[in-house]
Scaffold this motif. Structure first.
Motif, mmCIF file in Angstrom:
data_model
loop_
_atom_site.group_PDB
_atom_site.id
_atom_site.type_symbol
_atom_site.label_atom_id
_atom_site.label_comp_id
_atom_site.label_asym_id
_atom_site.label_seq_id
_atom_site.Cartn_x
_atom_site.Cartn_y
_atom_site.Cartn_z
ATOM 1 N N VAL A 367 68.210 48.292 -19.637
ATOM 2 C CA VAL A 367 67.167 48.218 -18.637
ATOM 3 C C VAL A 367 65.756 48.619 -19.260
ATOM 4 O O VAL A 367 64.531 48.086 -18.999
ATOM 5 C CB VAL A 367 67.238 48.749 -17.187
ATOM 6 C CG1 VAL A 367 68.325 48.076 -16.466
ATOM 7 C CG2 VAL A 367 67.533 50.081 -17.291
ATOM 8 N N LEU A 368 65.693 49.807 -20.116
ATOM 9 C CA LEU A 368 64.721 50.216 -20.891
ATOM 10 C C LEU A 368 64.084 49.189 -21.705
ATOM 11 O O LEU A 368 62.683 48.848 -21.820
ATOM 12 C CB LEU A 368 64.785 51.342 -21.734
ATOM 13 C CG LEU A 368 65.091 52.622 -20.949
ATOM 14 C CD1 LEU A 368 65.460 53.924 -21.895
ATOM 15 C CD2 LEU A 368 63.737 52.993 -20.195
ATOM 16 N N ARG A 369 64.891 48.475 -22.243
ATOM 17 C CA ARG A 369 64.312 47.270 -23.165
ATOM 18 C C ARG A 369 63.680 46.152 -22.407
ATOM 19 O O ARG A 369 62.986 45.338 -23.012
ATOM 20 C CB ARG A 369 65.730 46.572 -24.114
ATOM 21 C CG ARG A 369 65.862 47.908 -25.317
ATOM 22 C CD ARG A 369 67.140 47.421 -26.074
ATOM 23 N NE ARG A 369 67.109 48.227 -27.151
ATOM 24 C CZ ARG A 369 68.029 48.261 -28.178
ATOM 25 N NH1 ARG A 369 69.045 47.778 -28.094
ATOM 26 N NH2 ARG A 369 67.858 49.103 -29.154
ATOM 27 N N ILE A 370 64.295 45.705 -21.194
ATOM 28 C CA ILE A 370 63.548 44.827 -20.344
ATOM 29 C C ILE A 370 62.203 45.598 -20.141
ATOM 30 O O ILE A 370 61.033 44.599 -19.922
ATOM 31 C CB ILE A 370 64.358 44.743 -19.070
ATOM 32 C CG1 ILE A 370 65.648 43.941 -19.582
ATOM 33 C CG2 ILE A 370 63.584 43.963 -18.053
ATOM 34 C CD1 ILE A 370 66.479 43.865 -18.155
ATOM 35 N N GLU A 371 62.063 46.751 -19.626
ATOM 36 C CA GLU A 371 60.792 47.310 -19.265
ATOM 37 C C GLU A 371 59.735 47.425 -20.196
ATOM 38 O O GLU A 371 58.433 47.381 -20.075
ATOM 39 C CB GLU A 371 61.223 48.606 -18.753
ATOM 40 C CG GLU A 371 59.767 49.308 -17.975
ATOM 41 C CD GLU A 371 59.494 48.600 -16.699
ATOM 42 O OE1 GLU A 371 58.497 49.131 -15.976
ATOM 43 O OE2 GLU A 371 60.240 47.795 -16.037
ATOM 44 N N ALA A 372 60.131 47.260 -21.912
ATOM 45 C CA ALA A 372 59.364 47.759 -22.800
ATOM 46 C C ALA A 372 58.384 46.890 -22.801
ATOM 47 O O ALA A 372 56.998 46.899 -23.229
ATOM 48 C CB ALA A 372 59.905 47.843 -24.114
ATOM 49 N N PHE A 373 58.475 45.442 -22.470
ATOM 50 C CA PHE A 373 57.599 44.146 -22.639
ATOM 51 C C PHE A 373 56.347 44.415 -21.351
ATOM 52 O O PHE A 373 55.309 43.980 -21.830
ATOM 53 C CB PHE A 373 58.230 43.156 -22.224
ATOM 54 C CG PHE A 373 59.090 42.685 -23.361
ATOM 55 C CD1 PHE A 373 58.744 42.197 -24.643
ATOM 56 C CD2 PHE A 373 60.371 43.042 -23.471
ATOM 57 C CE1 PHE A 373 59.575 41.727 -25.822
ATOM 58 C CE2 PHE A 373 61.617 42.727 -24.476
ATOM 59 C CZ PHE A 373 60.943 42.193 -25.639
ATOM 60 N N ALA A 374 56.596 45.077 -20.405
ATOM 61 C CA ALA A 374 55.560 45.359 -19.590
ATOM 62 C C ALA A 374 54.634 46.363 -19.546
ATOM 63 O O ALA A 374 53.593 46.458 -19.172
ATOM 64 C CB ALA A 374 56.229 45.500 -18.135
ATOM 65 N N GLU A 375 54.720 47.512 -20.729
ATOM 66 C CA GLU A 375 54.193 48.679 -20.738
ATOM 67 C C GLU A 375 52.626 48.505 -20.940
ATOM 68 O O GLU A 375 51.887 49.127 -20.371
ATOM 69 C CB GLU A 375 54.589 49.269 -22.104
ATOM 70 C CG GLU A 375 56.040 50.037 -21.847
ATOM 71 C CD GLU A 375 56.241 50.966 -20.566
ATOM 72 O OE1 GLU A 375 55.390 51.739 -20.488
ATOM 73 O OE2 GLU A 375 56.746 50.485 -19.635
ATOM 74 N N THR A 431 58.185 42.360 -14.248
ATOM 75 C CA THR A 431 57.508 40.963 -13.660
ATOM 76 C C THR A 431 56.297 41.936 -12.833
ATOM 77 O O THR A 431 55.148 41.344 -13.135
ATOM 78 C CB THR A 431 58.480 40.021 -13.029
ATOM 79 O OG1 THR A 431 59.349 39.644 -13.825
ATOM 80 C CG2 THR A 431 57.366 38.999 -12.351
ATOM 81 N N GLU A 432 56.620 42.504 -11.936
ATOM 82 C CA GLU A 432 55.681 43.277 -10.865
ATOM 83 C C GLU A 432 54.640 43.891 -11.669
ATOM 84 O O GLU A 432 53.468 43.838 -11.214
ATOM 85 C CB GLU A 432 56.578 43.830 -9.897
ATOM 86 C CG GLU A 432 55.372 44.760 -8.855
ATOM 87 C CD GLU A 432 54.992 45.691 -9.151
ATOM 88 O OE1 GLU A 432 53.606 46.225 -8.782
ATOM 89 O OE2 GLU A 432 55.436 46.751 -9.874
ATOM 90 N N LEU A 433 54.954 44.535 -12.767
ATOM 91 C CA LEU A 433 54.142 45.484 -13.265
ATOM 92 C C LEU A 433 52.939 44.786 -14.171
ATOM 93 O O LEU A 433 51.792 45.193 -14.292
ATOM 94 C CB LEU A 433 54.616 46.697 -14.397
ATOM 95 C CG LEU A 433 55.328 47.798 -13.599
ATOM 96 C CD1 LEU A 433 56.171 48.494 -14.675
ATOM 97 C CD2 LEU A 433 54.337 48.522 -12.718
ATOM 98 N N THR A 434 53.534 43.734 -14.699
ATOM 99 C CA THR A 434 52.701 42.687 -15.518
ATOM 100 C C THR A 434 51.513 42.106 -14.445
ATOM 101 O O THR A 434 50.359 41.741 -14.540
ATOM 102 C CB THR A 434 53.576 41.675 -16.139
ATOM 103 O OG1 THR A 434 54.297 42.167 -17.172
ATOM 104 C CG2 THR A 434 52.718 40.639 -16.772
ATOM 105 N N VAL A 435 51.962 41.524 -13.327
ATOM 106 C CA VAL A 435 51.214 40.805 -12.294
ATOM 107 C C VAL A 435 50.239 42.034 -11.799
ATOM 108 O O VAL A 435 49.173 41.707 -11.763
ATOM 109 C CB VAL A 435 52.044 40.635 -11.094
ATOM 110 C CG1 VAL A 435 51.290 40.147 -9.852
ATOM 111 C CG2 VAL A 435 53.008 39.281 -11.603
ATOM 112 N N ARG A 436 50.588 43.205 -11.471
ATOM 113 C CA ARG A 436 49.694 44.286 -10.951
ATOM 114 C C ARG A 436 48.635 44.554 -12.097
ATOM 115 O O ARG A 436 47.442 44.651 -11.797
ATOM 116 C CB ARG A 436 50.400 45.514 -10.866
ATOM 117 C CG ARG A 436 49.632 46.746 -9.980
ATOM 118 C CD ARG A 436 50.140 48.052 -10.048
ATOM 119 N NE ARG A 436 51.481 47.993 -9.697
ATOM 120 C CZ ARG A 436 52.304 48.945 -9.524
ATOM 121 N NH1 ARG A 436 51.783 50.314 -9.991
ATOM 122 N NH2 ARG A 436 53.771 49.221 -8.955
ATOM 123 N N GLY A 437 48.850 44.500 -13.443
ATOM 124 C CA GLY A 437 47.794 44.772 -14.523
ATOM 125 C C GLY A 437 46.916 43.864 -14.610
ATOM 126 O O GLY A 437 45.982 44.096 -14.738
#
Length: 461
Positions: A367-375, A431-437
């Motif tokens: 899950v950390l590797r999934i999240e890395a792309f949204a940072e 996905t949500e963090l990308t939209v929010r950004g």
């Protein structure tokens, strides 16, 4: 100011705050690692109530924010007397709110783990953990408000140094309260180390005492030593001014509502994860802790953005507001993109420190590797949000946060969790963090967050 001078100022204000944010996260990292050594059940007992503890902490922060933003504006306008008065009102009103939160926490502590879907095997420890941290609310209020007041006055050094000291204090208290008396080997010497052996409850007690350890010196520097905020600099007796409270509520209420609904969403997310089992609950909690090491630099830069934009608003310098806003957001995105790369590469090691359980390590790494792309986009939302706070623009940013959380993250997580398990929940989060950004970048570029710079600021002689 030239561009290089502005950048140097941003970095000078950001670095102490980044250090403080990272050490704060290390405190939770150490907590999680120590509790993780006790097994999956102990880790899950903290993980199930962790979003609720965040909610209480966030409400305390929202209460503080209503006062330190006002203080930043008065400091920017060189009206230090009103900044001190706002600070005094903040302690009185904030402590009243914190005591109410503490009472609510004590009342709901027993049924909360069961309502969140925790199994009978973790409910007892979870209740104890939440109960103890609820009682820390007044201490956390004084610690948070004192730290933020010092920061908006331009003093980043003392809050940062004290945050580092708090981290070391937390390690000491955890070793003392979590583990039983035991013998350790150090440089071929066998040393008997005393411990209370309280397990999960010991972790909560350690955190409470660490907050107290930081609270006292922060209060001392803010109230007695600050060159701007020290109360001895004020002339005349204290007088209650309801207008400060009204302004604080107008600033803080949208934030409190946002935190309530945002952390409520985190609680719902935990309820989505709970049926996946103790391994998933623990991996989710550990991954959140591990990821926070990557986004804390964003919050450190955000602190600098709040201070610089807030003081620019007070000075009615729209040009500086815009320039500082754009530069801090760009810097935050660059730094957190780099941190995301490191998180992707070192995800197994980051989770491995927290838990010896293979199933938890495998899930956490994934899950950390999934999240890395949204940072990078997460950075945009963090810093742009801090810019808006400094400008006193809280309503629309709160709606952006709430809308993306409830309508994007939770909707996707509920749909994906039954099929893809915990990785599906974290894909929804990324996905949500990308939209929010993206939404915050649009808000920043349109410039409507600067509308309050035109408002007159009341000053006193």
């Amino acid at each position: 100011m030239t561009g290089s001078e502005k950048l140097n100022l941003i970095v000078a204000l950001s670095m102490p705050s980044i250090l403080a944010q990272i050490t704060s996260v290390l405190m939770f990292y150490i907590d999680a690692s120590m509790v993780g050594s006790l097994g999956a059940e102990a880790s899950a007992s903290i993980g199930i109530v962790e979003p609720a503890t965040w909610l209480f902490g966030s409400l305390v922060s929202a209460c503080s924010m209503g006062f330190y933003v006002q203080a930043a504006h008065f400091i920017g306008a060189k009206d230090f007397a009103q900044a001190r008065r706002v600070m005094q009102h903040g302690y009185i009103f904030g402590l009243a709110v914190a005591l109410i939160l503490m009472t609510v926490g004590i009342v709901i502590a027993s049924p909360l783990p069961r309502l969140l879907g925790g199994g009978a095997d973790i409910q007892g420890d979870a209740t104890t953990y939440f109960l103890i941290l609820s009682m820390a609310a007044p201490i956390h209020l004084i610690e948070n408000l004192s730290s933020q007041m010092l920061k908006v006055s331009g003093d980043m050094r003392h809050p940062s140094v004290i945050a580092v000291a708090m981290c070391f204090a937390d390690v000491f208290f955890n070793f003392l309260f979590i583990f039983p008396t035991r013998e350790i080997t150090l440089l071929a010497l066998h040393i008997k180390v005393f411990g209370f052996g309280l397990g999960v409850a010991g972790a909560a007690i350690g955190t409470l005492l660490a907050y107290l350890f930081a609270c006292v010196p922060l209060l001392y520097y803010a109230v007695f030593k600050s060159k701007i905020l020290a109360w001895r600099l004020s002339k005349g007796p204290f007088r209650w001014n309801a207008e400060y409270i009204t302004s604080a509520v107008k600033l803080g209420a949208p934030m409190a509502l946002q935190y309530l609904l945002m952390n409520g969403a985190q609680i719902v997310s935990t309820m989505i994860v709970a049926p996946l089992g103790n391994f998933a609950i623990a991996a989710n909690s550990f991954a959140v802790t591990a990821e926070s090491l990557c986004y804390m630099p964003g919050y450190g830069i955000g602190d600098a953005a709040t201070t610089l934009v807030g003081q620019s608003v007070g000075a009615r310098r729209k040009d500086l507001c815009k320039s500082f806003a754009h530069m801090t957001v760009i810097l935050g995105m660059i730094v957190m993109a780099f941190m995301g790369l490191l998180m992707y590469i070192f995800a197994p090691e980051m989770i491995g420190i927290l838990s010896p359980v293979p199933e938890i390590r495998a899930l956490g790494t994934q899950v950390l590797r999934i999240e890395a792309f949204a940072e990078p986009f997460f950075a945009a939302s963090i810093v742009a949000y801090s810019v808006c706070i400094g400008a006193g623009d809280t309503a629309v940013p709160s709606f952006i946060n709430l809308g993306s959380m409830w309508f994007v993250r939770l909707t996707l997580a509920a749909a994906l969790a039954p099929v893809y398990g915990l990785p599906g929940v974290w894909f929804a989060m990324a996905t949500e963090l990308t939209v929010r950004g993206i939404l915050f970048l649009i808000r920043l570029l349109r410039g409507k967050w600067m509308r309050k710079i035109e408002d007159p600021i009341k000053t006193t002689e």
